[in-house]
Design a protein around this motif. Structure first.
Motif, PDB file in Angstrom:
ATOM      1  N   TRP A  39      65.640  25.391  44.719  1.00 17.91           N
ATOM      2  CA  TRP A  39      64.497  25.327  45.637  1.00 17.91           C
ATOM      3  C   TRP A  39      63.289  26.092  45.093  1.00 17.91           C
ATOM      4  N   THR A  40      63.247  26.288  43.786  1.00 17.79           N
ATOM      5  CA  THR A  40      62.180  27.008  43.077  1.00 17.79           C
ATOM      6  C   THR A  40      62.020  28.446  43.579  1.00 17.79           C
ATOM      7  N   VAL A  41      63.122  29.045  43.989  1.00 17.22           N
ATOM      8  CA  VAL A  41      63.129  30.443  44.422  1.00 17.22           C
ATOM      9  C   VAL A  41      63.795  31.287  43.343  1.00 17.22           C
ATOM     10  N   ASP A  42      63.215  32.436  43.031  1.00 20.27           N
ATOM     11  CA  ASP A  42      63.813  33.370  42.083  1.00 20.27           C
ATOM     12  C   ASP A  42      64.852  34.202  42.831  1.00 20.27           C
ATOM     13  N   PRO A  43      66.145  34.010  42.558  1.00 16.61           N
ATOM     14  CA  PRO A  43      67.150  34.796  43.277  1.00 16.61           C
ATOM     15  C   PRO A  43      66.949  36.297  43.117  1.00 16.61           C
ATOM     16  N   ASN A  44      66.412  36.724  41.972  1.00 11.80           N
ATOM     17  CA  ASN A  44      66.256  38.157  41.742  1.00 11.80           C
ATOM     18  C   ASN A  44      64.992  38.735  42.349  1.00 11.80           C
ATOM     19  N   ARG A  45      64.405  38.038  43.286  1.00  7.38           N
ATOM     20  CA  ARG A  45      63.381  38.615  44.155  1.00  7.38           C
ATOM     21  C   ARG A  45      63.789  38.386  45.613  1.00  7.38           C
ATOM     22  N   SER A  46      65.079  38.112  45.822  1.00  2.44           N
ATOM     23  CA  SER A  46      65.532  37.587  47.119  1.00  2.44           C
ATOM     24  C   SER A  46      66.714  38.325  47.722  1.00  2.44           C
ATOM     25  N   PHE A  47      67.004  39.532  47.224  1.00  2.00           N
ATOM     26  CA  PHE A  47      68.090  40.310  47.813  1.00  2.00           C
ATOM     27  C   PHE A  47      67.523  41.142  48.959  1.00  2.00           C
TER      28      PHE A  47
END
Length: 308
Positions: free
Chosen positions: A137-145
């Protein structure tokens, strides 16, 4: 790999992407390797030595479903602290995944009765298969914790950690810095957000990112010393920086990881770090990169046990 030309052809320059543009980007991504064959099979092969935990499923619609798997000490002891090892938060960072698996295979038993191990080798399986930084979904997991995470991969890890009753003593998050950060991923980020792309530099060598609120300099340097026997450490640039941040010790910078949603900031562990291996260096082989990750994990756990 998605080229800059393909990225620039998406949407209108200077305007953030909407759903249609994000779908266009996703359609460009192709499976390049197998999560099932390269990751799941190795995790399952460790079932006689670890408890294999299925902590969720990543539903990527037309791209399929992926099991989210962790390895947990079979001899889990509520009297012992927890060591968390994460890899593959960015799916394209290969040695993070295979370094975590290699550590489990070769050294997991060394910590039996000393630490409770929780190993999450591949946080982002969709990204692993497509060698991508973002998720589907074009989301950076490592900005999402973060609470109400926009990345289901990150949300699943956070939910898994909520099941722990024991304190986390040490957390090491295994990453890479690659040439594609500049040739693909940072240009894509700028295009997605409708911002101008500002070129950066890629440090040649291994470095660590500590937590600003828990810097633990002795811990960081113990890891650097161990890794330096395997591969070279990134020098500071002419400004005394690595990737734009001040070098606080040999091969170490600090970030406010929790405030920006980094995986490294998701626990209250007093000992926490993020590794950054440089696999594109002419002075490093893929096996050296994996070995460097393993050396970093072992040094982190050993230091935490001796000083926790």
């Amino acid at each position: 790999m998605t080229s800059i030309e393909q990225i620039n052809a998406i949407g209108t320059a200077g305007q953030p992407w909407g759903d249609a543009q994000k779908a266009q980007w996703r359609a460009l991504q192709r499976v390049q390797r197998s999560h099932a064959k390269e990751v799941v099979s190795r995790i399952q092969a460790l079932a006689s030595r670890f408890e294999v935990v299925n902590y969720g499923e990543l539903d990527c619609g037309e791209d399929g479903r992926y099991p989210l798997l962790a390895l947990r000490s079979q001899d889990w002891d509520s009297a012992l602290p927890v060591a968390v090892v994460t890899g593959g938060v960015h799916g394209y960072e290969t040695s993070g995944v295979h370094g975590a698996l290699q550590f489990a295979e070769q050294h997991g038993a060394d910590y039996s009765g000393r630490l409770n191990l929780l190993l999450i080798p591949c946080v982002s399986p969709w990204g692993y298969e497509r060698i991508q930084r973002w998720n589907a979904w074009t989301v950076d997991p490592n900005r999402s914790f973060t609470a109400n995470s926009p990345a289901p991969e990150a949300a699943a890890v956070l939910a898994l950690l909520q099941t722990l009753a024991e304190p986390v003593l040490v957390h090491i998050d295994l990453h890479e810095t690659t040439d594609t950060d500049e040739s693909e991923f940072r240009p894509a980020l700028a295009a997605r957000d409708g911002k101008p792309y500002e070129p950066g530099t890629i440090p040649d060598g291994f470095y660590l990112v500590g937590e600003s609120d828990r810097p633990a300099p002795g811990f960081q340097q113990a890891i650097i010393t161990a890794v330096e026997a395997i591969t070279h450490i990134a020098p500071a640039d002419e400004k005394g920086e690595i990737i734009g941040d001040k070098v606080v010790a040999h091969g170490v910078i600090n970030y406010p990881g929790r405030s920006i949603g980094l995986c490294g900031g998701m626990t209250d562990a007093p000992f926490v770090t993020t590794t950054e291996v440089y696999p594109d260096s002419p002075k490093a082989t893929p096996q050296q990169c994996n070995d460097a990750q393993v050396a970093a994990v072992r040094a982190a756990l050993d230091y935490a046990l001796a000083n926790g």
